[in-house]
Design a protein around this motif. Structure first.
Motif, PDB file in Angstrom:
ATOM      1  N   VAL A 202      36.330  52.127  43.106  1.00 38.73           N
ATOM      2  CA  VAL A 202      37.634  51.568  42.762  1.00 38.73           C
ATOM      3  C   VAL A 202      38.121  52.128  41.435  1.00 38.73           C
ATOM      4  CG1 VAL A 202      37.365  49.415  44.042  1.00 38.73           C
ATOM      5  CG2 VAL A 202      36.544  49.561  41.689  1.00 38.73           C
ATOM      6  N   ASP A 203      39.447  52.195  41.322  1.00 41.55           N
ATOM      7  CA  ASP A 203      40.105  52.612  40.084  1.00 41.55           C
ATOM      8  C   ASP A 203      41.341  51.748  39.929  1.00 41.55           C
ATOM      9  OD1 ASP A 203      41.230  53.767  37.911  1.00 41.55           O
ATOM     10  OD2 ASP A 203      41.577  55.731  38.815  1.00 41.55           O
ATOM     11  N   ALA A 204      41.294  50.811  38.984  1.00 43.18           N
ATOM     12  CA  ALA A 204      42.371  49.834  38.850  1.00 43.18           C
ATOM     13  C   ALA A 204      43.371  50.183  37.764  1.00 43.18           C
ATOM     14  CB  ALA A 204      41.792  48.448  38.582  1.00 43.18           C
ATOM     15  N   GLY A 205      43.239  51.319  37.127  1.00 45.55           N
ATOM     16  CA  GLY A 205      44.228  51.696  36.133  1.00 45.55           C
ATOM     17  C   GLY A 205      43.788  51.376  34.720  1.00 45.55           C
ATOM     18  N   PRO A 206      44.665  51.639  33.750  1.00 42.79           N
ATOM     19  CA  PRO A 206      44.271  51.564  32.337  1.00 42.79           C
ATOM     20  C   PRO A 206      44.011  50.159  31.813  1.00 42.79           C
ATOM     21  CG  PRO A 206      46.619  52.005  32.540  1.00 42.79           C
ATOM     22  CD  PRO A 206      46.050  52.110  33.918  1.00 42.79           C
ATOM     23  N   SER A 207      44.585  49.127  32.443  1.00 42.62           N
ATOM     24  CA  SER A 207      44.435  47.772  31.895  1.00 42.62           C
ATOM     25  C   SER A 207      43.150  47.093  32.324  1.00 42.62           C
ATOM     26  CB  SER A 207      45.626  46.900  32.305  1.00 42.62           C
ATOM     27  OG  SER A 207      46.821  47.411  31.767  1.00 42.62           O
ATOM     28  N   LEU A 208      42.450  47.678  33.299  1.00 38.78           N
ATOM     29  CA  LEU A 208      41.189  47.120  33.770  1.00 38.78           C
ATOM     30  C   LEU A 208      40.098  48.172  33.657  1.00 38.78           C
ATOM     31  CD1 LEU A 208      42.197  45.200  37.023  1.00 38.78           C
ATOM     32  CD2 LEU A 208      41.524  44.205  34.840  1.00 38.78           C
ATOM     33  N   SER A 209      38.874  47.723  33.434  1.00 36.23           N
ATOM     34  CA  SER A 209      37.738  48.633  33.381  1.00 36.23           C
ATOM     35  C   SER A 209      36.548  47.979  34.064  1.00 36.23           C
ATOM     36  CB  SER A 209      37.384  48.987  31.932  1.00 36.23           C
ATOM     37  OG  SER A 209      37.020  47.824  31.209  1.00 36.23           O
ATOM     38  N   VAL A 245      45.069  48.363  43.158  1.00 37.14           N
ATOM     39  CA  VAL A 245      43.731  48.926  42.992  1.00 37.14           C
ATOM     40  C   VAL A 245      43.551  50.059  43.992  1.00 37.14           C
ATOM     41  CG1 VAL A 245      41.260  48.468  43.091  1.00 37.14           C
ATOM     42  CG2 VAL A 245      42.819  46.707  42.241  1.00 37.14           C
ATOM     43  N   ALA A 246      43.244  51.253  43.509  1.00 32.50           N
ATOM     44  CA  ALA A 246      42.964  52.382  44.399  1.00 32.50           C
ATOM     45  C   ALA A 246      41.495  52.344  44.788  1.00 32.50           C
ATOM     46  CB  ALA A 246      43.295  53.697  43.709  1.00 32.50           C
ATOM     47  N   MET A 247      41.228  52.311  46.085  1.00 35.19           N
ATOM     48  CA  MET A 247      39.850  52.270  46.569  1.00 35.19           C
ATOM     49  C   MET A 247      39.570  53.506  47.416  1.00 35.19           C
ATOM     50  SD  MET A 247      37.825  49.367  48.771  1.00 35.19           S
ATOM     51  CE  MET A 247      37.470  48.427  47.292  1.00 35.19           C
ATOM     52  N   THR A 248      38.476  54.180  47.116  1.00 36.63           N
ATOM     53  CA  THR A 248      38.063  55.365  47.860  1.00 36.63           C
ATOM     54  C   THR A 248      36.844  55.028  48.706  1.00 36.63           C
ATOM     55  OG1 THR A 248      38.871  56.830  46.122  1.00 36.63           O
ATOM     56  CG2 THR A 248      37.296  57.754  47.676  1.00 36.63           C
ATOM     57  N   LEU A 249      36.896  55.395  49.990  1.00 39.97           N
ATOM     58  CA  LEU A 249      35.756  55.222  50.887  1.00 39.97           C
ATOM     59  C   LEU A 249      35.222  56.596  51.266  1.00 39.97           C
ATOM     60  CD1 LEU A 249      37.072  52.362  51.206  1.00 39.97           C
ATOM     61  CD2 LEU A 249      36.227  52.400  53.546  1.00 39.97           C
ATOM     62  N   ALA A 250      33.954  56.830  50.994  1.00 39.67           N
ATOM     63  CA  ALA A 250      33.287  58.055  51.439  1.00 39.67           C
ATOM     64  C   ALA A 250      32.199  57.648  52.419  1.00 39.67           C
ATOM     65  CB  ALA A 250      32.689  58.803  50.253  1.00 39.67           C
ATOM     66  N   TYR A 251      32.077  58.369  53.537  1.00 43.73           N
ATOM     67  CA  TYR A 251      31.124  57.950  54.565  1.00 43.73           C
ATOM     68  C   TYR A 251      30.816  59.095  55.509  1.00 43.73           C
ATOM     69  CZ  TYR A 251      35.286  57.702  57.473  1.00 43.73           C
ATOM     70  OH  TYR A 251      36.447  58.019  58.138  1.00 43.73           O
TER      71      TYR A 251
END
Length: 279
Positions: A202-209, A245-251
């Motif tokens: 996940v990558d939620a942007g600059p305001s979240l880590s 929230v950008a979520m990447t799925l690799a499989y």
């Protein structure tokens, strides 16, 4: 009585037509798709082709040119599709087979078999007296010891499989401003194939880590679902809002699948984190 003058409009420029594929003579060097090759819709992957010398003479300077006649499949990547691509082989002895790899991309299309067309050009060593120079021959004689042979185009069937189908549903995730919280997402395999080794990022942007933005899901059979959790910390400068929230799925596909599939990555944009100001 003079006839009235008819106004003539200047002709409009027409777009150039795609080159027409013309069937040429058969050659002794042939091209075929290797076993168990496929491309999933909306992705690009490497497809292996087999080039075989079925003739009695050694073939040299072999050029295989591929052409994609429609938008269903193309050569190269999804970002930079190409309508044609060539591969070179130095030589092939009689009855020898070599492989070449090409990148094939499939657009948003229905599963099925779609064509690529292959032409070949190569040289064979023969005495000049044996060269065929009759009308309609597919051979020319650059010198007394070589002939240039061309063949094709021949049709290659590229199997296109269904696009990956996942449903991602946020099931919880209130993150306080200048605080910590857990974000949960339920992942469902809505496709028809089992997928394994699923890893989410996940990558939620600059305001979240997050110190652990990656989660391992494992295997999901068709219809199965799994909930993943990510610990987030918000910035003191965050404002009360809903963030994407950008979520990447690799499989990978199931190891028992008849058609192996290279790991891919898909990006989904979810809306489900609510930052609220602590009172």
């Amino acid at each position: 009585m003079p006839s009235p003058e008819v106004a003539r409009e200047s002709p409009t420029e027409q777009p150039a037509a795609a080159p027409k594929l013309v069937q040429g003579p058969e050659a002794n060097v042939t091209v075929a798709v290797a076993d168990n090759q496929s491309v999933r819709a909306e992705t690009a992957t490497t497809v292996t082709l087999e080039v075989t010398n079925d003739g009695d003479q050694r073939a040299t300077d072999i050029v295989v040119t591929l052409q994609a006649p429609s938008g269903a499949v193309s050569l190269g990547s999804l970002a930079s599709p190409r309508s044609s691509q060539s591969r070179y082989l130095e030589d092939l002895s009689s009855d020898e087979t070599a492989t070449v790899d090409v990148d094939v991309a499939a657009s948003t299309t229905e599963p099925g078999t779609y064509p690529l067309f292959a032409t070949v050009q190569y040289r064979v060593d023969e005495p000049g007296d044996d060269a065929d120079t009759s009308a309609g021959s597919n051979e020319t004689t650059p010198d007394e010891d070589e002939r240039v042979v061309t063949g094709g185009p021949s049709s290659l069937g590229i199997a296109v499989r269904e696009a990956p189908v996942f449903d991602l549903t946020p099931v919880g995730g209130d993150i306080p401003i200048d605080g910590e919280g857990v974000y949960e997402v339920r992942i469902t395999n809505d496709g028809t194939e089992t997928v394994s080794d699923i890893v989410t990022t996940v990558d939620a942007g600059p305001s979240l880590s997050s110190e652990s933005p990656m989660a391992y899901v494992g295997t999901l059979s068709p219809g199965d679902a799994e909930t993943v959790r990510f610990a987030f910390e918000s910035s003191p400068d965050a404002i009360e809002t809903t963030a994407g929230v950008a979520m990447t799925l690799a499989y990978d596909t199931d190891a028992d699948s008849l058609i192996p599939f290279v790991a891919i990555a898909i990006v989904f944009v979810l809306v489900g984190i609510w930052w609220f100001r602590r009172r």
